[in-house]
Design a protein around this motif. Sequence first.
Motif, PDB file in Angstrom:
ATOM      1  N   GLU A 144      -3.948  41.045 -13.677  1.00  0.00           N
ATOM      2  CA  GLU A 144      -2.602  41.133 -13.524  1.00  0.00           C
ATOM      3  C   GLU A 144      -2.051  42.475 -13.326  1.00  0.00           C
ATOM      4  N   GLY A 145      -0.986  42.802 -12.746  1.00  0.00           N
ATOM      5  CA  GLY A 145      -0.593  43.989 -12.470  1.00  0.00           C
ATOM      6  C   GLY A 145       0.025  44.321 -11.170  1.00  0.00           C
ATOM      7  N   GLU A 146       0.512  45.550 -10.808  1.00  0.00           N
ATOM      8  CA  GLU A 146       1.078  45.711  -9.479  1.00  0.00           C
ATOM      9  C   GLU A 146       0.078  46.730  -8.593  1.00  0.00           C
ATOM     10  N   TYR A 147       0.041  46.317  -7.443  1.00  0.00           N
ATOM     11  CA  TYR A 147      -0.864  46.937  -6.461  1.00  0.00           C
ATOM     12  C   TYR A 147      -0.054  47.482  -5.132  1.00  0.00           C
ATOM     13  N   SER A 148      -0.681  48.351  -4.622  1.00  0.00           N
ATOM     14  CA  SER A 148      -0.149  48.948  -3.089  1.00  0.00           C
ATOM     15  C   SER A 148      -0.500  47.757  -2.040  1.00  0.00           C
ATOM     16  N   GLY A 149       0.032  47.801  -0.958  1.00  0.00           N
ATOM     17  CA  GLY A 149      -0.364  46.731   0.199  1.00  0.00           C
ATOM     18  C   GLY A 149      -1.661  47.009   0.662  1.00  0.00           C
ATOM     19  N   MET A 150      -2.302  48.223   0.643  1.00  0.00           N
ATOM     20  CA  MET A 150      -3.505  48.527   1.025  1.00  0.00           C
ATOM     21  C   MET A 150      -4.545  48.094   0.126  1.00  0.00           C
ATOM     22  N   LYS A 151      -4.246  48.210  -1.068  1.00  0.00           N
ATOM     23  CA  LYS A 151      -5.221  47.842  -2.227  1.00  0.00           C
ATOM     24  C   LYS A 151      -5.129  46.156  -2.230  1.00  0.00           C
ATOM     25  N   ALA A 152      -4.009  45.727  -2.090  1.00  0.00           N
ATOM     26  CA  ALA A 152      -3.888  44.132  -1.874  1.00  0.00           C
ATOM     27  C   ALA A 152      -4.618  43.601  -0.721  1.00  0.00           C
ATOM     28  N   LEU A 153      -4.744  44.226   0.346  1.00  0.00           N
ATOM     29  CA  LEU A 153      -5.388  43.930   1.529  1.00  0.00           C
ATOM     30  C   LEU A 153      -6.965  44.070   1.065  1.00  0.00           C
ATOM     31  N   THR A 154      -7.470  45.181   0.386  1.00  0.00           N
ATOM     32  CA  THR A 154      -8.698  45.271   0.225  1.00  0.00           C
ATOM     33  C   THR A 154      -9.218  44.188  -0.745  1.00  0.00           C
ATOM     34  N   HIS A 155      -8.391  43.742  -1.694  1.00  0.00           N
ATOM     35  CA  HIS A 155      -8.633  42.742  -2.620  1.00  0.00           C
ATOM     36  C   HIS A 155      -8.751  41.485  -1.786  1.00  0.00           C
ATOM     37  N   PHE A 156      -7.849  41.088  -0.809  1.00  0.00           N
ATOM     38  CA  PHE A 156      -8.121  40.043  -0.090  1.00  0.00           C
ATOM     39  C   PHE A 156      -9.526  40.001   0.914  1.00  0.00           C
ATOM     40  N   PHE A 193      -2.095  34.886   8.583  1.00  0.00           N
ATOM     41  CA  PHE A 193      -0.763  35.475   8.135  1.00  0.00           C
ATOM     42  C   PHE A 193      -0.794  36.382   6.796  1.00  0.00           C
ATOM     43  N   THR A 194      -1.598  36.091   5.820  1.00  0.00           N
ATOM     44  CA  THR A 194      -1.674  36.678   4.524  1.00  0.00           C
ATOM     45  C   THR A 194      -2.038  38.073   4.706  1.00  0.00           C
ATOM     46  N   PRO A 195      -3.380  38.461   5.109  1.00  0.00           N
ATOM     47  CA  PRO A 195      -3.701  39.897   5.322  1.00  0.00           C
ATOM     48  C   PRO A 195      -2.689  40.930   5.920  1.00  0.00           C
ATOM     49  N   ARG A 196      -2.086  40.413   7.165  1.00  0.00           N
ATOM     50  CA  ARG A 196      -0.967  41.293   7.790  1.00  0.00           C
ATOM     51  C   ARG A 196       0.043  41.303   6.853  1.00  0.00           C
ATOM     52  N   ALA A 197       0.634  40.215   6.165  1.00  0.00           N
ATOM     53  CA  ALA A 197       1.799  40.308   5.240  1.00  0.00           C
ATOM     54  C   ALA A 197       1.612  41.120   3.985  1.00  0.00           C
ATOM     55  N   LEU A 198       0.479  41.159   3.356  1.00  0.00           N
ATOM     56  CA  LEU A 198      -0.062  42.053   2.490  1.00  0.00           C
ATOM     57  C   LEU A 198      -0.101  43.481   2.773  1.00  0.00           C
ATOM     58  N   ALA A 199      -0.423  43.791   3.892  1.00  0.00           N
ATOM     59  CA  ALA A 199      -1.140  45.188   4.083  1.00  0.00           C
ATOM     60  C   ALA A 199       0.128  46.334   4.016  1.00  0.00           C
ATOM     61  N   ASN A 200       1.121  45.748   4.392  1.00  0.00           N
ATOM     62  CA  ASN A 200       2.077  46.926   4.434  1.00  0.00           C
ATOM     63  C   ASN A 200       3.425  47.017   3.308  1.00  0.00           C
ATOM     64  N   CYS A 201       3.121  45.985   2.380  1.00  0.00           N
ATOM     65  CA  CYS A 201       4.105  45.782   1.286  1.00  0.00           C
ATOM     66  C   CYS A 201       3.897  47.268   0.543  1.00  0.00           C
ATOM     67  N   ARG A 202       5.272  47.645  -0.037  1.00  0.00           N
ATOM     68  CA  ARG A 202       5.244  48.889  -0.803  1.00  0.00           C
ATOM     69  C   ARG A 202       4.571  48.566  -1.961  1.00  0.00           C
ATOM     70  N   GLN A 203       4.650  47.280  -2.605  1.00  0.00           N
ATOM     71  CA  GLN A 203       4.078  46.919  -3.910  1.00  0.00           C
ATOM     72  C   GLN A 203       4.010  45.438  -3.909  1.00  0.00           C
ATOM     73  N   VAL A 204       2.876  44.880  -4.393  1.00  0.00           N
ATOM     74  CA  VAL A 204       2.670  43.423  -4.649  1.00  0.00           C
ATOM     75  C   VAL A 204       2.111  43.310  -6.059  1.00  0.00           C
TER      76      VAL A 204
END
Length: 325
Positions: A144-156, A193-204
Motif C-alpha cells: 500500500e502506498g503512493e508511487y510515481s508512474g514510472m515506478k508503477a510501470l516497473t511494478h507492472f 492499455f494498463t502499462p501505457r496508462a500507468l507510466a505517465n501518471c503523476r502519482q498512482v
Amino acid sequence: MSCFCSIIVPVYNVEFELENCLQSIDNQTNKDFEVIIINDGSTDNSLRLAERFIHDKPNFKIVTQKNIGLGGARNTGLVLAGGEFVWFVDSDDQVYPHAIEKLKENVSSELDSIIFSYTNYLVGVDKKVTTSGVLQGYSKDFKEGEYSGMKALTHFFDRNIYSSAWNKVYRRTYLLEQNLLFTPTAYFEDLGFTPRALANCRQVKFVEEDLYKYYRREGSITLSCNTKHAFSIFIVLDEVYDFLISNTLVSAYKDKFLDLFWDQVTLNYKLRKEGFTTEMELTFLNRLKISLSKTEFKLSDLSNYSLYNYISLQQFFQAKLESNN
C-alpha cells in the motif's frame, strides 16, 4: 454529468448477469457518481433490461452503438464521461457497496490513478459459484502506498500489478490529455492499455481494499477460442513495445518486456492450442514471426526468461517457425 466518478459499463449479451451488476453499483453508500451503459450491439434482452433498470435513476444513462468490442465500448464511454475519475466495470461482474466511498477517501490533487484489490469468483457450468476469498490484483511485493508512474510501470513489468482495467480508476482529464484509449480490434486490451496508462501518471496509489467482485465464467472471452484469439495477443504486445519505443524506454525495459512477451505468448498458446484449427495456428505463428521481426527478439535470446520453463513449447515454436519460413 459532473460528479466524482463516471462508471462505464460496456454491455454485450449479458442478460443473465447485467441486473446484478447494475444493482451492485446502485447500492453504493456514496452516490457521487454517474453510470454510462454502452450497449455494444446486444442481440439478447440486455438493452431492455438496462432500460427497465434505469427508469427512475437520473444518474444512469444508456448509449447504444453497433458492436465494436469491449475496448471500443470503453472508449465511447470515456468520451462521454463527465466525472473527475473514470472506472471501467465489466457488465458480468459486481462492485462492493462501499467502493465509491473508499475511492473518494483516497483521492488527492496529484493522484492520477488508484489501484485496489478484488475477489475472484469462479462460476461453473452448473452455475455454482466458488471463491478462495483471497484478495487479488497485486503481488505480495506490492505494498500500500503512493508511487510515481514510472515506478508503477516497473511494478507492472515485475508482475506486481496486474493488467486488469476494472481494479483501477483513472483521472478522466489525464486519460484524455494523454490520448489513452483501448485497442478496439483485439482481445486482451487491458494488457495493451494498463502499462501505457500507468507510466505517465503523476502519482498512482495502491489501496489494499476489496472493492470488486470478478466473476470468471467457463466459456467467457478469457477462456474461449476463436480466430480473433490467434492474433490479438500480438496486437497488444506490439502496442506496448511501440509505447516503449516512442518514450525511449526500450533499453530500460527490454529484458522485462521480453519476459512479458514470451510469458503471454506461451500462456495464450497453452490455453487455446486444443481449440485452434490449422488456419488459426498458422495465423498465430505468422503473427509471432511478424512480432519477432519487429522487436528483433529471437528464441535464442532466452536464458532465464519465461519460455525457458517451457522447453517442449520452445522446441515447438522453433520447429514451426523454421518450417514456415
